[in-house]
Design a protein around this motif. Structure first.
Motif, PDB file in Angstrom:
ATOM      1  N   SER A   1       8.737   8.818 -11.052  1.00  0.00           N
ATOM      2  CA  SER A   1       8.419   8.811 -12.479  1.00  0.00           C
ATOM      3  C   SER A   1       9.413   7.901 -13.196  1.00  0.00           C
ATOM      4  CB  SER A   1       8.481  10.231 -13.051  1.00  0.00           C
ATOM      5  OG  SER A   1       9.791  10.732 -12.930  1.00  0.00           O
ATOM      6  N   GLY A   2       9.142   7.650 -14.435  1.00  0.00           N
ATOM      7  CA  GLY A   2      10.049   6.881 -15.272  1.00  0.00           C
ATOM      8  C   GLY A   2      10.294   5.478 -14.760  1.00  0.00           C
ATOM      9  N   ALA A   3      11.561   5.074 -14.828  1.00  0.00           N
ATOM     10  CA  ALA A   3      11.932   3.709 -14.448  1.00  0.00           C
ATOM     11  C   ALA A   3      11.643   3.423 -12.982  1.00  0.00           C
ATOM     12  CB  ALA A   3      13.407   3.465 -14.746  1.00  0.00           C
ATOM     13  N   VAL A   4      11.841   4.404 -12.110  1.00  0.00           N
ATOM     14  CA  VAL A   4      11.573   4.180 -10.680  1.00  0.00           C
ATOM     15  C   VAL A   4      10.090   3.929 -10.458  1.00  0.00           C
ATOM     16  CG1 VAL A   4      11.676   5.205  -8.381  1.00  0.00           C
ATOM     17  CG2 VAL A   4      13.594   5.499  -9.958  1.00  0.00           C
ATOM     18  N   LYS A   5       9.248   4.655 -11.158  1.00  0.00           N
ATOM     19  CA  LYS A   5       7.797   4.446 -11.038  1.00  0.00           C
ATOM     20  C   LYS A   5       7.429   3.040 -11.528  1.00  0.00           C
ATOM     21  CE  LYS A   5       3.436   6.735 -11.802  1.00  0.00           C
ATOM     22  NZ  LYS A   5       2.887   8.069 -11.958  1.00  0.00           N
TER      23      LYS A   5
ATOM     24  N   ALA B   1       7.281  -3.877  -7.922  1.00  0.00           N
ATOM     25  CA  ALA B   1       7.496  -4.302  -6.532  1.00  0.00           C
ATOM     26  C   ALA B   1       6.165  -4.429  -5.789  1.00  0.00           C
ATOM     27  CB  ALA B   1       8.413  -3.312  -5.816  1.00  0.00           C
ATOM     28  N   ALA B   2       5.261  -3.475  -5.991  1.00  0.00           N
ATOM     29  CA  ALA B   2       3.946  -3.546  -5.339  1.00  0.00           C
ATOM     30  C   ALA B   2       3.167  -4.764  -5.821  1.00  0.00           C
ATOM     31  CB  ALA B   2       3.162  -2.269  -5.596  1.00  0.00           C
ATOM     32  N   ASN B   3       3.237  -5.058  -7.119  1.00  0.00           N
ATOM     33  CA  ASN B   3       2.544  -6.244  -7.653  1.00  0.00           C
ATOM     34  C   ASN B   3       3.119  -7.530  -7.072  1.00  0.00           C
ATOM     35  OD1 ASN B   3       0.708  -4.830  -9.219  1.00  0.00           O
ATOM     36  ND2 ASN B   3       2.007  -4.855 -11.033  1.00  0.00           N
ATOM     37  N   VAL B   4       4.431  -7.587  -6.933  1.00  0.00           N
ATOM     38  CA  VAL B   4       5.070  -8.758  -6.321  1.00  0.00           C
ATOM     39  C   VAL B   4       4.587  -8.940  -4.889  1.00  0.00           C
ATOM     40  CG1 VAL B   4       7.273  -9.689  -5.492  1.00  0.00           C
ATOM     41  CG2 VAL B   4       7.098  -8.776  -7.813  1.00  0.00           C
ATOM     42  N   LEU B   5       4.558  -7.850  -4.140  1.00  0.00           N
ATOM     43  CA  LEU B   5       4.096  -7.927  -2.747  1.00  0.00           C
ATOM     44  C   LEU B   5       2.633  -8.356  -2.669  1.00  0.00           C
ATOM     45  CD1 LEU B   5       5.890  -4.820  -1.266  1.00  0.00           C
ATOM     46  CD2 LEU B   5       6.342  -7.221  -0.726  1.00  0.00           C
ATOM     47  N   ARG B   6       1.792  -7.894  -3.571  1.00  0.00           N
ATOM     48  CA  ARG B   6       0.383  -8.311  -3.566  1.00  0.00           C
ATOM     49  C   ARG B   6       0.266  -9.803  -3.872  1.00  0.00           C
ATOM     50  NH1 ARG B   6      -2.381  -4.905  -0.450  1.00  0.00           N
ATOM     51  NH2 ARG B   6      -2.298  -2.789  -1.216  1.00  0.00           N
ATOM     52  N   THR B   7       1.120 -10.314  -4.754  1.00  0.00           N
ATOM     53  CA  THR B   7       1.120 -11.752  -5.037  1.00  0.00           C
ATOM     54  C   THR B   7       1.539 -12.537  -3.798  1.00  0.00           C
ATOM     55  OG1 THR B   7       1.603 -11.367  -7.375  1.00  0.00           O
ATOM     56  CG2 THR B   7       2.079 -13.573  -6.510  1.00  0.00           C
TER      57      THR B   7
ATOM     58  N   GLU C   1       0.824  -1.205   0.000  1.00  0.00           N
ATOM     59  CA  GLU C   1       0.000   0.000   0.000  1.00  0.00           C
ATOM     60  C   GLU C   1       0.863   1.261   0.000  1.00  0.00           C
ATOM     61  OE1 GLU C   1      -3.382   2.206   2.702  1.00  0.00           O
ATOM     62  OE2 GLU C   1      -3.148   0.031   2.877  1.00  0.00           O
ATOM     63  N   PHE C   2       1.925   1.264   0.781  1.00  0.00           N
ATOM     64  CA  PHE C   2       2.856   2.395   0.799  1.00  0.00           C
ATOM     65  C   PHE C   2       3.448   2.631  -0.591  1.00  0.00           C
ATOM     66  CE2 PHE C   2       7.420   3.511   1.179  1.00  0.00           C
ATOM     67  CZ  PHE C   2       7.275   4.844   1.563  1.00  0.00           C
ATOM     68  N   LEU C   3       3.864   1.559  -1.233  1.00  0.00           N
ATOM     69  CA  LEU C   3       4.431   1.690  -2.575  1.00  0.00           C
ATOM     70  C   LEU C   3       3.384   2.189  -3.569  1.00  0.00           C
ATOM     71  CD1 LEU C   3       6.618  -1.537  -2.815  1.00  0.00           C
ATOM     72  CD2 LEU C   3       7.416   0.816  -2.554  1.00  0.00           C
ATOM     73  N   GLU C   4       2.169   1.640  -3.472  1.00  0.00           N
ATOM     74  CA  GLU C   4       1.108   1.989  -4.419  1.00  0.00           C
ATOM     75  C   GLU C   4       0.612   3.427  -4.250  1.00  0.00           C
ATOM     76  OE1 GLU C   4      -0.795  -2.505  -4.731  1.00  0.00           O
ATOM     77  OE2 GLU C   4      -1.589  -1.081  -3.276  1.00  0.00           O
ATOM     78  N   THR C   5       0.746   3.970  -3.079  1.00  0.00           N
ATOM     79  CA  THR C   5       0.240   5.328  -2.849  1.00  0.00           C
ATOM     80  C   THR C   5       1.387   6.321  -2.772  1.00  0.00           C
ATOM     81  OG1 THR C   5       0.129   4.895  -0.462  1.00  0.00           O
ATOM     82  CG2 THR C   5      -1.889   4.564  -1.725  1.00  0.00           C
ATOM     83  N   ASP C   6       2.098   6.350  -1.686  1.00  0.00           N
ATOM     84  CA  ASP C   6       3.124   7.370  -1.461  1.00  0.00           C
ATOM     85  C   ASP C   6       4.257   7.335  -2.488  1.00  0.00           C
ATOM     86  OD1 ASP C   6       1.559   7.874   0.727  1.00  0.00           O
ATOM     87  OD2 ASP C   6       2.990   7.121   2.194  1.00  0.00           O
TER      88      ASP C   6
END
Length: 107
Positions: free
Chosen positions: A30-34, A40-46, A19-24
């Protein structure tokens, strides 16, 4: 869920970081970091779904694990059980998709 002492479960910790990654973080990058933040957020949700998954393990036709089942398939030991192997593999893939890509079977 938490235990009596209020300690968060592994699934709750993973969900909080996602949630922290997906929001804050996602909003502030932006760009590659985004892109990498989204990955990373998708991996954590899995991982969260895997931790919460309480469905019975797929039938591996009596083999101890998927590696042993795959070896038996490769060696031809299950050639006379093609229908059973096909059903077991279908169930295994469906189970994996339910965790890694929820809603896939509805598409």
């Amino acid at each position: 869920m938490t235990d009596l002492h209020g300690t968060p479960t592994a699934a709750e910790l993973v969900a909080a970081v996602a949630e922290f990654l997906e929001t804050d973080v996602l909003q502030a990058t932006s760009g590659a970091v985004k892109f990498h933040t989204r990955v990373a957020a998708n991996v954590l949700r899995t991982v969260e779904r895997e931790l919460l998954d309480d469905s019975p393990a797929p039938d591996l036709l009596g083999f101890a694990d998927e590696r042993a089942l795959a070896a038996a398939i490769r060696s031809g030991d299950l050639d006379d059980r093609a229908a059973e192997v096909s059903a077991a593999l279908r169930h295994l893939v469906t189970h994996r998709l339910a965790v890694s890509h929820p809603g896939y079977d509805a598409q």
